[in-house]
Design a protein around this motif. Structure first.
Motif, short mmCIF file in Angstrom:
data_model
loop_
_atom_site.label_atom_id
_atom_site.label_comp_id
_atom_site.label_asym_id
_atom_site.label_seq_id
_atom_site.Cartn_x
_atom_site.Cartn_y
_atom_site.Cartn_z
N ASN A 1 0.83 -1.21 0.00
CA ASN A 1 0.00 0.00 0.00
C ASN A 1 0.86 1.25 0.00
O ASN A 1 0.61 2.19 -0.74
N ALA A 2 1.87 1.21 0.90
CA ALA A 2 2.75 2.37 1.01
C ALA A 2 3.45 2.63 -0.32
O ALA A 2 3.57 3.77 -0.76
N GLU A 3 3.87 1.51 -0.96
CA GLU A 3 4.58 1.66 -2.23
C GLU A 3 3.67 2.28 -3.29
O GLU A 3 4.07 3.19 -4.02
N SER A 4 2.42 1.76 -3.32
CA SER A 4 1.55 2.30 -4.35
C SER A 4 1.19 3.75 -4.03
O SER A 4 1.08 4.58 -4.94
N ALA A 5 1.07 4.04 -2.70
CA ALA A 5 0.81 5.43 -2.31
C ALA A 5 1.98 6.31 -2.74
O ALA A 5 1.79 7.43 -3.24
N THR A 6 3.20 5.78 -2.53
CA THR A 6 4.38 6.54 -2.92
C THR A 6 4.37 6.80 -4.42
O THR A 6 4.65 7.91 -4.87
N ILE A 7 4.01 5.74 -5.18
CA ILE A 7 3.98 5.90 -6.63
C ILE A 7 2.97 6.96 -7.02
O ILE A 7 3.27 7.85 -7.82
N ILE A 8 1.79 6.88 -6.37
CA ILE A 8 0.75 7.88 -6.67
C ILE A 8 1.28 9.27 -6.34
O ILE A 8 1.18 10.20 -7.16
#
Ligand code: ADP
Length: 870
Positions: A348-355
């Motif tokens: 989740n954190a990674e995808s949030a970071t990507i976003i």
């Protein structure tokens, strides 16, 4: 053997069986602390033989001798101690932590005859505690799950170890039970013993007491069963675990107390068949229903003729072990779960970071595109303003056009700032240090507001402290930006009254001044509770501000970012409906350098003419602007709309230099340069024109083979000096080569190429020999000491002196017709003296300057002689 002796013998055999049946070390000691009896477990835990241990000093086997003695006395006093933590030392040096349980045993007259000790290995309990801690950690520290996994591995290993230990113990029990095979007693016989107790000798009584004590000493339920499966004897632990009184237990069916009676019976039969069983898992039931998991260890015991009399059973309570095992499984499941959760969270954190990264990228892209769009027309405005400034203008026109240009400059800076919002946030703003005229600079900027102020019927009051030095060193563009923001706010938020801009000297010392700037208005004012907020990004004093007055709430945030990194502070005083004063202080370096006026025309070097320039640029406005500038320089100029066309033109015609835009349709600047360098093998100088300073990949420019780069909007002087610099480089190299050769030739008294040219002097003096001689003599007298001063002051870091000396030298180059490159060197030295900004090799410059001055002196000496003689 008489009957009494037989009984005695049987009693002691029984005691032996009991002792050995215990899985925990059991030690009997007498009142003097000497060991009188031990079991196999004790031998194992101490590592000493039975013979060695018997009659030795009990206290010797513990690490803390004083403590064990104290406990021993406590036992004698109180009759018992339980669960005292101690450490037993093995012969091989290893240690076992035990929980020490002891109680006295007495003869039937109540006299203490010794102490029975059961030492339970406490490693297991400790381990359970460790696991608990591990679990807690697990709950709170998902992140270190790897560590947890490692701990679990250790825990598992420990469990395995424990199991091994258990197996070992089981083995020991088997051994012990084997011993039991030869020592037996059965219930009936014991009843006889009971009846005949009075008849027994004192020793026999003692042995009986000892046996009873031993049974009780065992912490595990211990029970003896006869061949018919009836309980013949038991200890308190069994009473506790079943909840059934001793009398009821005696002679009852042993199997009744297990949850799976059939299983228990089978195990029991197995004992008879095999002689012993070890660690059969069974469950004991308390009469209230509480279940206890046990490991069933049993062994037959026989009489001295080998007849089986019964079975001794030790049922070790493994509830704790089971709990630990369960906890372990739970912990493992939990760990796996936590890992999953952690991984999920990580994802989740990674995808949030990507976003977030994408959002930032999108924002940067947007800002970059926008600023590019804004810059292009701005370039044209500024560029053409510069062009107009060079034409014949009335002083008023010149002033106004200067104001437009300044406004454009400020706007470009602002666009850069918006583009660099991220940079601003990171505090990466950079500031220039250059000499500028504070007063004219500020008043020119205030011109920008004249129309607006008149429109609103406001009055602009300027207060300028005359004590402020004329020229100061600092960043005039940033200063403009600050004042521009404050004044435009003042104008915006004021509907009647005055706007006062005051500039005061508040401190002066030898090399710096501190100046306070204040912008006061008689406008709407700012509510007290909002005052702290207005300097934050996108903050306005009220929600209606933007609707009524426009603006973004970015101005003051940028102002603050412009002042504080320069070591200044900004303050605001405001009364609602009365007005506001924004004031800030900044310090500036003093200088005695002269400043060329912004709008002064640059002198064109007469040497550089007939230069053919290819401008590669797709935007028509920029094309026109470049053409105007280059025409002005007297250069010939061709335009190519993109890289492809540029290459075609280059194939058809020779150019001295190419000015290359980077972003173009068809073929961009990088691709075109790469083609020119690699495919065409051309070394034609290429200067990159970069519209977007922040994203420009300077390294890329270099790597494709560009010689230099120039930021848009193009500063015409910079453009000129870059073009000339690049084109002159080979000439300059040739010149210094010639000079060196000249010096050598001079040594060999041969004719040489001169570095001086007296055309100018001839013109100015109208070839008056007296005047010319005077000028040359002056140069000869003045120059060597000036050169020495420059060298010395540089060494002494006496910047003032260095600057003054370089300054004094500057006019002489033009007068003596020395190449203007050397004049520029002197200027660079002078500038260095002001800023100490060591971007050029200053020592190298001084060296070159000295060389040329020396050469000039030699030549002028000759000239002087020639004039004298004619
Ligand atoms: P903007 O002017 O674009 O809204 P600023 O950062 O320059 O953004 O100003 C932030 C807020 O501070 C303004 O919206 C206004 O509410 C208040 N403010 C700034 N200067 C003045 C002033 N001279 N008088 C009254 N209010 C002001």
């Amino acid at each position: 053997m008489n009957k009494t002796e037989i009984i005695k013998n049987q009693e002691s055999q029984y005691a032996r069986s009991l002792i050995e049946a215990s899985l925990d070390p059991i030690i009997a000691i007498n009142t003097e602390g000497k060991i009188t009896d031990i079991n196999q477990a004790t031998i194992h835990i101490t590592g000493f033989t039975r013979d060695f241990l018997i009659d030795s000093d009990f206290f010797d086997y513990f690490t803390e001798k004083q403590k064990i003695q104290d406990i021993y006395h406590e036992v004698l006093q109180k009759g018992a101690v339980s669960d005292f933590p101690l450490t037993i030392q093995n012969k091989n040096g290893s240690f076992t932590d035990v929980l020490f349980n002891a109680f006295v045993y007495k003869d039937n007259l109540g006299t203490i005859i010794g102490v029975l000790i059961v030492a339970r290995d406490s490693a297991k309990q400790k381990w359970a505690l460790d696991l608990k801690i591990a679990n807690n950690e697990l709950a709170f520290q998902n992140k270190i799950k790897e560590k947890r996994a490692a701990e679990l591995v250790i825990a598992n290993e420990e469990l395995a170890f424990q199991n091994n230990e258990k197996e070992k113990r089981a083995d020991e029990l088997v051994i012990a039970n084997k011993e039991l095979l030869f020592q037996s007693k059965e219930k009936e016989k014991r009843e006889i013993v009971n009846k005949k107790l009075e008849e027994l000798t004192y020793n026999a009584k003692l042995a009986y007491q000892y046996s009873l004590s031993l049974i009780e000493a065992s912490r595990d339920p211990l029970v003896t069963i006869n061949t018919k499966g009836k309980i013949t004897d038991m200890n308190e632990a069994l009473v506790n675990i079943t909840g059934i009184p001793r009398e009821e237990l005696t002679d009852s069916d042993f199997f009744d107390y297990f949850t799976e009676q059939q299983n228990a019976r089978e195990v029991y039969q197995e004992v008879f068949e095999k002689g012993s069983v070890a660690d059969s898992p069974l469950t004991l039931r308390h009469k209230d229903g509480k279940l206890t998991d046990v490991l069933f260890n049993g062994s037959v015991y026989k009489d001295d003729k080998g007849n089986i009399l019964g079975v001794v059973i030790v049922a070790r309570d493994v509830t704790e072990q089971k709990r630990i095992a369960t906890e372990l499984i739970e912990a493992r499941v939990f760990a796996e779960l936590t890992t999953e959760i952690a991984e999920e969270a990580k994802k989740n954190a990674e995808s949030a970071t990507i976003i977030a990264e994408n959002a930032v990228k999108a924002k940067q892209q947007f800002l970059s595109n926008m600023s590019h769009e804004i810059r292009t027309p701005m370039n044209a405005i500024i560029g053409f303003t510069k062009v107009v400034l060079k034409t014949e203008l009335t002083p008023k026109q010149k002033e106004y056009i200067s104001a437009i240009k300044m406004s454009g400059d400020a706007l470009i800076v602002l666009i850069n700032d918006i583009l660099d919002l991220a940079k601003v946030d990171a505090g990466k703003m950079t500031f220039e240090k250059k000499p500028f005229k504070m007063k004219s600079s500020i008043s020119a900027m205030l011109h920008l507001f004249e129309t607006k102020i008149q429109e609103k019927n406001l009055r602009l009051i300027k207060q300028y402290d005359s004590k402020i030095p004329n020229v100061l060193v600092g960043d005039p563009v940033r200063l403009h930006q600050i004042i521009l923001n404050l004044v435009s706010n003042a104008v915006k938020f004021t509907s009647k009254g005055n706007i006062t801009v005051s500039v005061h000297l508040i401190h002066e010392d030898e090399d710096r001044v501190i100046i306070e700037f204040a912008v006061t208005d008689t406008g709407i004012g700012i509510p007290e509770e909002k005052i702290d907020k207005i300097f934050e990004n996108f903050q306005q004093a009220s929600s209606g501000t933007s609707r009524l007055y426009g603006g973004t709430g970015l101005g003051l945030a940028i102002v603050k970012q412009l002042i504080e990194p320069q070591g200044g502070t900004i303050r605001v005083r405001s009364t609602l409906n009365e007005g506001s004063t924004f004031s800030f202080t900044l310090s500036f370096q003093k200088t005695n350098a002269d400043v060329e006026l912004e709008n002064e025309l640059i002198e064109l070097d007469t040497e550089i003419k007939n230069i053919k320039v290819l401008v590669v640029e797709d935007i028509p406005l920029n094309q026109l602007l470049m053409k105007t500038l280059l025409d002005d320089f007297g250069f010939e100029c061709d335009i190519a709309e993109n890289g492809k066309i540029a290459i075609e033109k280059l194939k058809a015609k020779e150019y001295d230099i190419i000015l290359m835009d980077l972003q173009m349709p068809e073929m961009n600047g990088f691709e075109a340069t790469e083609y020119i360098r690699k495919k065409m093998n051309s070394k034609v100088p290429i200067i990159a024109l970069t519209a977007d300073v922040t994203t420009v990949d300077l390294a890329k420019c270099k790597s494709v083979g560009m010689n230099d780069h120039l930021a848009k909007p193009v500063d015409e002087r910079l453009l000129y000096s870059k073009i000339v610099g690049i084109l002159k480089k080979p000439k300059l190299e040739k010149l210094s080569e010639k000079l060196n050769n000249g010096l050598k030739e001079n040594n060999s008294k041969e004719k040489k190429i001169k570095c001086i040219d007296l055309i100018y002097l001839n013109q100015k003096t109208k070839s008056n020999p007296t005047l010319m001689m005077e000028m040359i003599s002056l140069y000869l007298v003045q120059t060597p000491p000036l050169m020495n001063t420059i060298k010395q002051s540089l060494e002494d870091k006496n910047w003032k002196l260095l600057g003054a000396a370089a300054h004094k030298m500057i006019p002489s180059f033009a007068i003596m017709g020395i190449n203007s490159d050397f004049e520029n060197m002197a200027k660079k030295i002078q500038n260095f003296a002001i800023t100490q900004d060591q971007s050029e090799g200053i020592y190298d410059l001084v060296l070159q300057l000295e060389k040329i001055c020396l050469q000039a002196c030699i030549e002028l000496e000759e000239e002087l002689n020639i004039i004298k003689n004619t």
